[in-house]
Each structure stands twice: as structure tokens, then as C-alpha cells.
Design a protein around this motif. Structure first.
Motif, PDB file in Angstrom:
ATOM      1  N   GLY A  18      -0.003   1.491  -9.174  1.00 48.32           N
ATOM      2  CA  GLY A  18      -0.424   2.715  -9.842  1.00 48.32           C
ATOM      3  C   GLY A  18       0.212   3.987  -9.317  1.00 48.32           C
ATOM      4  O   GLY A  18       0.399   4.955 -10.067  1.00 48.32           O
ATOM      5  N   PHE A  19       0.559   4.022  -8.006  1.00 47.70           N
ATOM      6  CA  PHE A  19       1.000   5.268  -7.392  1.00 47.70           C
ATOM      7  C   PHE A  19       2.226   5.054  -6.500  1.00 47.70           C
ATOM      8  O   PHE A  19       2.508   3.940  -6.062  1.00 47.70           O
ATOM      9  N   VAL A  20       2.909   6.177  -6.238  1.00 49.10           N
ATOM     10  CA  VAL A  20       4.062   6.197  -5.348  1.00 49.10           C
ATOM     11  C   VAL A  20       3.795   7.196  -4.236  1.00 49.10           C
ATOM     12  O   VAL A  20       3.373   8.333  -4.493  1.00 49.10           O
ATOM     13  N   GLU A  21       4.009   6.785  -2.994  1.00 45.91           N
ATOM     14  CA  GLU A  21       3.856   7.690  -1.858  1.00 45.91           C
ATOM     15  C   GLU A  21       5.028   8.677  -1.838  1.00 45.91           C
ATOM     16  O   GLU A  21       6.180   8.290  -2.005  1.00 45.91           O
ATOM     17  N   ALA A  63      -6.466   7.991  -0.527  1.00 45.19           N
ATOM     18  CA  ALA A  63      -6.428   6.720   0.196  1.00 45.19           C
ATOM     19  C   ALA A  63      -5.449   5.809  -0.535  1.00 45.19           C
ATOM     20  O   ALA A  63      -5.722   5.348  -1.636  1.00 45.19           O
ATOM     21  N   PHE A  64      -4.299   5.586   0.069  1.00 46.59           N
ATOM     22  CA  PHE A  64      -3.212   4.842  -0.577  1.00 46.59           C
ATOM     23  C   PHE A  64      -3.324   3.364  -0.243  1.00 46.59           C
ATOM     24  O   PHE A  64      -3.413   2.976   0.918  1.00 46.59           O
ATOM     25  N   GLU A  65      -3.290   2.530  -1.279  1.00 46.40           N
ATOM     26  CA  GLU A  65      -3.417   1.087  -1.093  1.00 46.40           C
ATOM     27  C   GLU A  65      -2.068   0.438  -0.810  1.00 46.40           C
ATOM     28  O   GLU A  65      -1.109   0.619  -1.564  1.00 46.40           O
ATOM     29  N   ARG A  94      -4.280   3.391   3.593  1.00 48.70           N
ATOM     30  CA  ARG A  94      -3.961   4.491   4.506  1.00 48.70           C
ATOM     31  C   ARG A  94      -4.525   5.773   3.934  1.00 48.70           C
ATOM     32  O   ARG A  94      -4.308   6.088   2.763  1.00 48.70           O
ATOM     33  N   GLU A  95      -5.262   6.508   4.761  1.00 46.50           N
ATOM     34  CA  GLU A  95      -5.894   7.746   4.312  1.00 46.50           C
ATOM     35  C   GLU A  95      -4.909   8.917   4.388  1.00 46.50           C
ATOM     36  O   GLU A  95      -3.975   8.932   5.184  1.00 46.50           O
TER      37      GLU A  95
END
Length: 370
Positions: free
Chosen positions: A267-270, A48-50, A223-224
Motif C-alpha cells: 500500500g505504501f512507499v517509505e 507505522a510502516f509495515e 516501524r514507527e
């Protein structure tokens, strides 16, 4: 038959080209080198991307949590009983003021703390003249502070009261403060065009102090099922992003892999292209690894991985090649040409086979025309 052989040749060439590219983009380390880099990896996974908005701001005193100490009468400071950063309770003695009225001794008045909190400033000293308009001390309550983010106008439309945020300050680099959006400003700043977004942050340890600069990551949605990797794994810039992927077969081997990125948060990269779920990417030590050169040859890496000899290009040695290599090591092989590279043998064989097939097809067509 011809179509099948052409398909087989094309597929084989594609596999060979893929392996060749894989080995060219590979960094292979010795065990001691890998230990020295202290590499850490993480799996690319669907999560689940914020969706977030980033903003800068500062820590402020919560409205209603600031008070000043003043004297209702003119006189001079007889004694001052507080110091900056002192914790004080409501009603505690702050100072005594000696009145200008006549008397022996002159009458004095005690100034109490109007609220509990921390003494922020002390602006008087014993013997100093004071008047009703003077601010003698200031007290703030820092149990809850306001973190005010200055959000650019084009991003402010995504903000809603109740959204969560992660707040960081330079004074506590390893700590993240979490809070929810309490209110938005009614007007944008005329100077820089930003809109203030205020968060009320619990501050029991008094780590957050007014005036500290702060960074805000405000979560505006999720987004899931988004494939993502930690930000520390992504190297490069612009449209040339890449990661170092742990090889699925060879130990201490990593592939420089180009990726296509999408959104990014704190924290993250799509990742929208270049990786598959389960790929292990290097997070700690990625920059050092990317700039390193292979100290282990492909042949050595393949030998260690499979336990039997390989050629310099990583292909398995045939029985004849092994015997020839052993003879060469023993000094029993005379001069002359070396052992053919298996890749060259493969290309020669498949090319010859294709020529035979094409010749046969050509002869059949000539026979049919006669």
C-alpha cells in the motif's frame, strides 16, 4: 559589514535559484483541465510502516475437508441425484447402485454423502458399470480454505506462525482476504527452493475456489514514525523516483519532485528524502499529470493567486512596470526597449553593491599599508 552584505547576496541568490527551479518543474492547469483529470491527493505522513514479504501461491482445499463417494459392491449406476457445485448435507442421497446379484428387480444400494459440503465432481451416469475401486463423486467443504503461499527461501526466515497476511485473487480484484499464518512446511521444495506457508481463510460466500492463483502480502514487522506515501503516488523507476506535489501557493499547480525511497509494501512507499510531512502528493491521475504540459503561464497563475499583476517570471510588478504595461496596452508607448525583468534588476543591483563594498575594502587596506 562586508561579510553581512556577502551573506545577504548569497542568500538572495539561493532563494532566486530555488524559485526558478520550482517554476521550471511546475505543471499548471486550468480549472477545467484539473476537473477532467479527476486528480486525488494524499498527505505524506509519518506512520507505522509495515515490513512485508510478497509471495505467490494458490487456494487449496483444507486438509480433512475433502471426501469421495464410492460403492462397496460391483454393479451399475441406477440413478445419480447430484450435480457439480451443488450444496449437500451429510447423509444426503448421492446415487443408487444396482447390484449384480440376481433378483427381480435386482437389489439396489443407496450411496450417502460422507460429509457436508459442495459437490466438486460427478464421475458417473445412470447405467454406467461401477466397481469398489471407482471414485463416483467428490465432495469438498469450502467454508474454510487453505491459501498456500510459496515463499522464496531467502525470505522465509522472517516468517512466524501467527503473522497476518492480506490475500488477493484475480476473481475478486476489489476484495482483500485476511488470515494468519497457520503452519510452515517442514521441507523446502526441491524444484524451485520455495517454502510453503499455509493460511486458513474463512470463506462463507464460497468466493475462493481450489486452484485459484493468489497473491500474498505477509506482515513480518512494523516501524514507527516512518514518512510514507501511497504507492499510487510514486512514479518513475530505479533511482529516478518522483512524485507530483500540490503547490502550497498556486491553485491547480503541481511540482515534479524527485524523492529517495526506502522499503515498500502493498500500500505504501517509505520516503527517506525529498518530501516533508504534510506535503500533498497526487495519487489518482499522477501519470497523466506528469506527462501534461502547463496550459497556464506562471504570470497568469500568480495573478490569479494574489489578485495583482506579475511578470512572466512570477515576480511582482513594480508601480513603474504596471504603468509602463498599461501605456503599452493603450498604444501610447513608443518603440524601443521593454521593461527590465525584476530578476535582472536584482542581479545588477546586488552585483553593483558588492563591487562597491569590495572597492571600499580594497581602499581601506591600501590606506592601512601606507
Amino acid at each position: 559589514m562586508k561579510e553581512f552584505l556577502i551573506y545577504l547576496l548569497t542568500a538572495s541568490l539561493a532563494v532566486a535559484a530555488e524559485d526558478s527551479g520550482r517554476f521550471q518543474n511546475m505543471v499548471r492547469l486550468k480549472e477545467a483541465e484539473a476537473a477532467l483529470l479527476k486528480l486525488e491527493t494524499a498527505e505524506a505522513e509519518e506512520t507505522a510502516f509495515e515490513e512485508t514479504v510478497f509471495a505467490l501461491g494458490e487456494i487449496e482445499v483444507l486438509p480433512g475437508k475433502r471426501a469421495v463417494v464410492s460403492s462397496r459392491i460391483a454393479g451399475r449406476a441406477f440413478s445419480v441425484l447430484v450435480t457439480p457445485d451443488q450444496e449437500i448435507a451429510e447423509g444426503d442421497e448421492v446415487a443408487w447402485i444396482e447390484s449384480r446379484q440376481p433378483g427381480d428387480p435386482p437389489p439396489t444400494v443407496m450411496l450417502p454423502a460422507p460429509m457436508a459440503g459442495t459437490v466438486a465432481t460427478v464421475k458417473i451416469a445412470p447405467g454406467q458399470p461401477v466397481g469398489p475401486d471407482d471414485v463416483l463423486a467428490e465432495i469438498v467443504n469450502l467454508e474454510v480454505v487453505e491459501a498456500a503461499a510459496q515463499v522464496p527461501q531467502h525470505l522465509a526466515g522472517a516468517l512466524r506462525v501467527g503473522q497476518s497476511a492480506r490475500i488477493r485473487v484475480a476473481a475478486c480484484p476489489d476484495k482483500v482476504f485476511e488470515a494468519t499464518l497457520a503452519h510452515l512446511a517442514t521441507e523446502a521444495d526441491a524444484g524451485d527452493g520455495t517454502l510453503e506457508a499455509a493460511f486458513h481463510v474463512a470463506n462463507p460466500d464460497k468466493l475462493l475456489r481450489p486452484g485459484m492463483r493468489a497473491e500474498f502480502t505477509i506482515v513480518t514487522g512494523k516501524r514507527e514514525g516512518v514518512l510514507a506515501v501511497p504507492r499510487a503516488a510514486v512514479l518513475g523507476d530505479g533511482g529516478r523516483r518522483f512524485v507530483m506535489v500540490k503547490d502550497y501557493e498556486l491553485e491547480h499547480a503541481f511540482l515534479r519532485t524527485g524523492i529517495e525511497t526506502g522499503a515498500m509494501n502493498d500500500g505504501f512507499v517509505e520516503v527517506v528524502g525529498g518530501l516533508f510531512p504534510g506535503d500533498e502528493v497526487v495519487t489518482r491521475g499522477a501519470w497523466n499529470l506528469a506527462s501534461a504540459t502547463s496550459s497556464v503561464s506562471l504570470r497568469e497563475a500568480m495573478d490569479a493567486a494574489h489578485g495583482h499583476p506579475h511578470n512572466e517570471d512570477g515576480s511582482e510588478m513594480t508601480k513603474e512596470q504596471i504603468e509602463a504595461a498599461e501605456k503599452k496596452e493603450d498604444g501610447r508607448e513608443g518603440g524601443g526597449g521593454g521593461v527590465w525583468n525584476p530578476l535582472a534588476v536584482f542581479f545588477a543591483g546586488t552585483s553593483g553593491m558588492l563591487l562597491v563594498v569590495l572597492a571600499a575594502v580594497s581602499l581601506r587596506r591600501k590606506g592601512g599599508l601606507q
